[in-house]
Design an enzyme around this catalytic site. Structure first.
Site: not given
Length: 493
Positions: A326, A432
């Site tokens: 991310c 994630h």
């Protein structure tokens, strides 16, 4: 419906795991049970099956209760973006950004919503286990409290107060907390719990008797200090040191690090050691470097630049293996653009330039569950996870995608995610939880093993290990607490 609320004398005293333990115990005893935390502050969040965002502590508690995590378990989530501001998530969606004072004035608006959310739970579950935040003795916040005694009063819940003896001063913290509560609040506290005790409980008993004489509330048990492989939401705690672990993984600990729960599955690998890095001196020569998520990617990139870690990362990238997740993926690119000033007033900033891509921050936040295929010659097995980001990244010419997303919140899609350089040693993804499944974790760790002359190994399913650890937690807490008394407090026996 029965309910009980776990509050603590301070942050990180173990409230979240006590709630998880009680959820599992009640479930084992045949009751339908649900966790509930009206307001959570954390940079570790999770995306539900319907694309809503919630705190990770309630995710673990949901699993302990045998439930799929849902945003109603954590109606308000505060995600700090700086020392003075937080992003407010309400019922799983972005409400806006505010300062502490602005949010303090907003809380009254949320009270009716919280009561309504809680009343819905009364229809569906036998027991709701509630969690407070920080301490109920923050007397400056009492008039607008919606997470500790204010929430307990709103739904008329009895309270158990947890103190952490491992930090020292547990008797003072319990007695001091009770001293600062008003009479109505004191009446709600039905028992105390001493958490994280090391040693012989017999030595502690005289102190427990004296404490009960002072605060006139019984101690319902002493829970021993126990190391469990369960995720920690409150802070980036140090990882358990292993006697010998040949695979060394370094993680850049940035000021705004978020979703470091992505690393929990890696901890389950017996021959893997994980350590945080905050300086060039701590960097050394790891087998793998991970740059994790960030709630303020640009400020964390500036931090890497200022402390000299940028230079060390670039040097390491010549031969070492790097994975960015991310925000960590975004900093690996050539440039980050922020035209709407989502994070800062800079407008744009150069990245580490280790991946040929540019990221632009958009106004709308992406929150979605995804299923993806790993694009390589060896396997096309599925990777599951979730995305939480404001940026959109565009590939340059000297780069290949890492995954192909084929499912997004239950809908069929077809687009690429992540990137890997031509050499194959620097890569990143928006997903994630990418290590939670076996596919990607086993591939990466086995590559590191082979490079060090070690044999390949099969990785275990992280969710299986988590279930065993939750059962272990429940056994420890059941043996430590007076569960008959707790059932009596909630009116179940």
């Amino acid at each position: 419906m029965a309910k009980i609320m776990i509050q603590g004398t301070a942050s990180s005293v173990g409230k979240s795991l006590i709630v998880a333990a009680l959820c599992r115990i009640f479930k084992q005893d045949g009751y339908s049970v649900c966790p509930f935390k009206s307001q959570n502050m954390s940079l570790n969040s999770y995306i539900t099956l319907d694309g809503k965002e919630m705190g990770r502590a309630q995710v673990l508690q949901a699993y302990a209760a045998g439930l799929e995590p849902e945003a109603y378990m954590n109606p308000i989530l505060l995600k700090p973006t700086s020392d003075k501001k937080s992003q407010i998530i309400v019922n799983g969606k972005v409400y806006g950004n505010s300062t502490a004072m602005e949010y303090h004035n907003l809380k009254i608006k949320f009270k009716d919503m919280l009561k309504e959310q809680f009343e819905k739970l009364e229809e569906d579950f036998d027991i709701v286990v509630m969690e407070g935040a920080g301490s109920p003795a923050e007397i400056n916040l009492r008039d607008r409290d919606i997470v500790n005694m204010g929430m307990a009063e709103l739904v008329d819940a009895p309270v158990l107060l947890v103190g952490d003896i491992d930090k020292g001063g547990v008797f003072a913290s319990l007695a001091g907390t009770m001293l600062l509560l008003n009479e109505g609040e004191k009446e709600r506290v039905k028992g105390t719990i001493i958490n994280k005790f090391r040693g012989d409980v017999e030595i502690l008993k005289p102190g427990l008797d004296m404490l009960e004489d002072i605060i006139h509330i019984p101690c319902l048990g002493v829970v021993p200090y126990t190391r469990l492989q369960l995720e920690d939401e409150d802070g980036a705690v140090e990882f358990n040191k292993k006697a010998y672990a040949p695979i060394d993984i370094a993680v850049i600990k940035m000021p705004h690090i978020s979703n470091f729960t992505d690393l929990d599955a890696l901890k389950s690998e017996e021959d893997v050691s994980i350590r945080f890095v905050t300086s060039k001196e701590e960097f050394k020569e790891p087998d793998l470097l991970i740059i994790p998520g960030s709630k303020n990617t640009i400020e964390d990139l500036l931090y890497l630049r200022q402390c000299g870690l940028e230079e060390r990362i670039k040097e390491y990238s010549r031969e070492g293996k790097i994975i960015g997740i991310c925000g960590g993926y975004q900093v690996l690119g050539s440039k980050i653009k922020d035209p709407y000033k989502v994070e800062t007033d800079l407008g744009e900033i150069d990245g580490l330039n280790l991946l040929d891509m540019e990221t632009t921050f958009e106004k709308e936040k992406v929150t979605t569950r995804v299923s993806a295929k790993l694009l390589n010659e060896e396997t096309k097995n599925t990777v599951y996870g979730y995305e939480i980001h404001m940026g959109i990244s565009k590939y340059g010419e000297n780069i290949k995608p890492l995954f192909k997303i084929y499912d997004k919140n239950g809908e069929k899609v077809d687009y690429f995610d992540g990137a890997i350089n031509e050499k194959g040693n620097v890569m990143g993804t928006y997903i994630h939880g990418v290590f939670d499944g076996v596919v990607f974790r086993e591939k990466i760790i086995n590559e590191l093993r082979v490079k060090k002359g070690l044999k390949k190994k099969k990785s275990q399913m992280y969710e299986h290990m988590r279930e065993k650890e939750l059962d272990k937690l429940a056994d420890i807490v059941r043996q430590s607490l007076d569960m008959e008394k707790i059932y009596s407090i909630i009116g179940m026996k």
